[in-house]
Motif scaffolding. Sequence first.
Motif, PDB file in Angstrom:
ATOM      1  N   ALA A  11       0.819  -1.217   0.000  1.00 51.98           N
ATOM      2  CA  ALA A  11       0.000   0.000   0.000  1.00 51.98           C
ATOM      3  C   ALA A  11       0.850   1.263   0.000  1.00 51.98           C
ATOM      4  N   GLY A  12       2.168   1.075   0.128  1.00 56.95           N
ATOM      5  CA  GLY A  12       3.071   2.222   0.092  1.00 56.95           C
ATOM      6  C   GLY A  12       3.516   2.713   1.442  1.00 56.95           C
ATOM      7  N   LEU A  13       3.091   2.042   2.526  1.00 63.35           N
ATOM      8  CA  LEU A  13       3.519   2.456   3.859  1.00 63.35           C
ATOM      9  C   LEU A  13       4.970   2.065   4.069  1.00 63.35           C
ATOM     10  N   SER A  14       5.685   2.873   4.808  1.00 65.76           N
ATOM     11  CA  SER A  14       7.121   2.707   4.973  1.00 65.76           C
ATOM     12  C   SER A  14       7.468   2.254   6.373  1.00 65.76           C
ATOM     13  N   ALA A  15       8.613   1.567   6.483  1.00 65.79           N
ATOM     14  CA  ALA A  15       9.114   1.165   7.792  1.00 65.79           C
ATOM     15  C   ALA A  15       9.979   2.257   8.408  1.00 65.79           C
ATOM     16  N   GLU A  16      10.164   3.359   7.689  1.00 69.78           N
ATOM     17  CA  GLU A  16      10.996   4.446   8.185  1.00 69.78           C
ATOM     18  C   GLU A  16      10.199   5.310   9.158  1.00 69.78           C
ATOM     19  N   THR A  17      10.641   5.385  10.410  1.00 70.00           N
ATOM     20  CA  THR A  17       9.909   6.165  11.402  1.00 70.00           C
ATOM     21  C   THR A  17      10.049   7.663  11.171  1.00 70.00           C
TER      22      THR A  17
ATOM     23  N   LEU B 167       1.623   8.010  14.707  1.00 70.41           N
ATOM     24  CA  LEU B 167       2.318   8.816  15.708  1.00 70.41           C
ATOM     25  C   LEU B 167       2.768   7.951  16.881  1.00 70.41           C
ATOM     26  N   VAL B 168       1.908   7.033  17.310  1.00 71.96           N
ATOM     27  CA  VAL B 168       2.269   6.123  18.400  1.00 71.96           C
ATOM     28  C   VAL B 168       3.408   5.207  17.963  1.00 71.96           C
ATOM     29  N   VAL B 169       3.297   4.646  16.777  1.00 74.47           N
ATOM     30  CA  VAL B 169       4.334   3.738  16.263  1.00 74.47           C
ATOM     31  C   VAL B 169       5.664   4.470  16.145  1.00 74.47           C
ATOM     32  N   ARG B 170       5.635   5.689  15.611  1.00 71.65           N
ATOM     33  CA  ARG B 170       6.872   6.461  15.445  1.00 71.65           C
ATOM     34  C   ARG B 170       7.517   6.749  16.794  1.00 71.65           C
ATOM     35  N   ALA B 171       6.685   7.099  17.775  1.00 71.90           N
ATOM     36  CA  ALA B 171       7.223   7.376  19.110  1.00 71.90           C
ATOM     37  C   ALA B 171       7.837   6.125  19.726  1.00 71.90           C
ATOM     38  N   LEU B 172       7.190   4.989  19.554  1.00 63.85           N
ATOM     39  CA  LEU B 172       7.689   3.733  20.116  1.00 63.85           C
ATOM     40  C   LEU B 172       9.032   3.345  19.520  1.00 63.85           C
ATOM     41  N   TYR B 173       9.135   3.419  18.206  1.00 67.76           N
ATOM     42  CA  TYR B 173      10.342   2.920  17.553  1.00 67.76           C
ATOM     43  C   TYR B 173      11.474   3.929  17.562  1.00 67.76           C
ATOM     44  N   ARG B 174      11.164   5.211  17.620  1.00 64.94           N
ATOM     45  CA  ARG B 174      12.235   6.203  17.780  1.00 64.94           C
ATOM     46  C   ARG B 174      12.852   6.061  19.166  1.00 64.94           C
ATOM     47  N   ARG B 175      12.011   5.840  20.165  1.00 60.22           N
ATOM     48  CA  ARG B 175      12.531   5.667  21.538  1.00 60.22           C
ATOM     49  C   ARG B 175      13.375   4.414  21.617  1.00 60.22           C
ATOM     50  N   ALA B 176      12.941   3.351  20.911  1.00 58.26           N
ATOM     51  CA  ALA B 176      13.697   2.095  20.923  1.00 58.26           C
ATOM     52  C   ALA B 176      15.067   2.284  20.276  1.00 58.26           C
TER      53      ALA B 176
END
Length: 224
Positions: free
Chosen positions: A13-19, A210-219
């Motif tokens: 669908a074009g979604l990226s794994a890049e946070t 936004l939640v996913v980005r926050a989770l994985y940036r913190r990780a």
Amino acid sequence: MIGAALGGAARRAGLSAETGESTQRIVWTAMGGWRGIIESVLPSLAFVVLFTIRPEPLLLSLGVSVGVAALFTIIRLAQKSPPSAALGGLVAAAAAAALALWTGRGADNFVPGLITNALYGTVMVVAALVGWSIIGLAVGFLMGEGLAWRADRRKRRAFFWLGLAWGALFLLRLSVQLPLYLTDQVTLLGTLKLVMGLPLFAPMVAVTWLVVRALYRRAEEEPE
């Protein structure tokens, strides 16, 4: 596995794994841009408008709705662009129209949507409650960590609430639209289906990302 399938679907669908991706771009991609929005909305809108103006013959409003969906599919095939979204819309519109023609009730054009909301809502809520959030499965494989998120209490809790939120969205649609279907209020049912479609989907995608980005940036930052 369902998680791998969902993650693959997200990538297609074009979604990226890049946070680092912007939330606006993620939401726009998930909706398919202007083209995806038009392909999603116009068939149902055509049915509602025509049925409101002229309920009989039912074939007219149903035929135009299916015809619009078919036109979008033909255009995509002619342009050699991925036809999956438009083709899915065509199949759904044709199946709904066939049911409505068979029963002779315009409201039955919305039965597939009601069933979809019931199934998706139930599965999302049950999966979250048993610890296997559908959102977690999809994000885990999209981000390339598989099921590792289940060992992280913070991620597990976040995906639990996201799963419940998505399930609540589908069940909210069902709870509002089902009484209108049962009382044969076709115009209002069709209008609310549109209002509760992309206008609610887009904010949910934004919050989820936004939640996913926050989770994985913190990780990513924690080892430092």
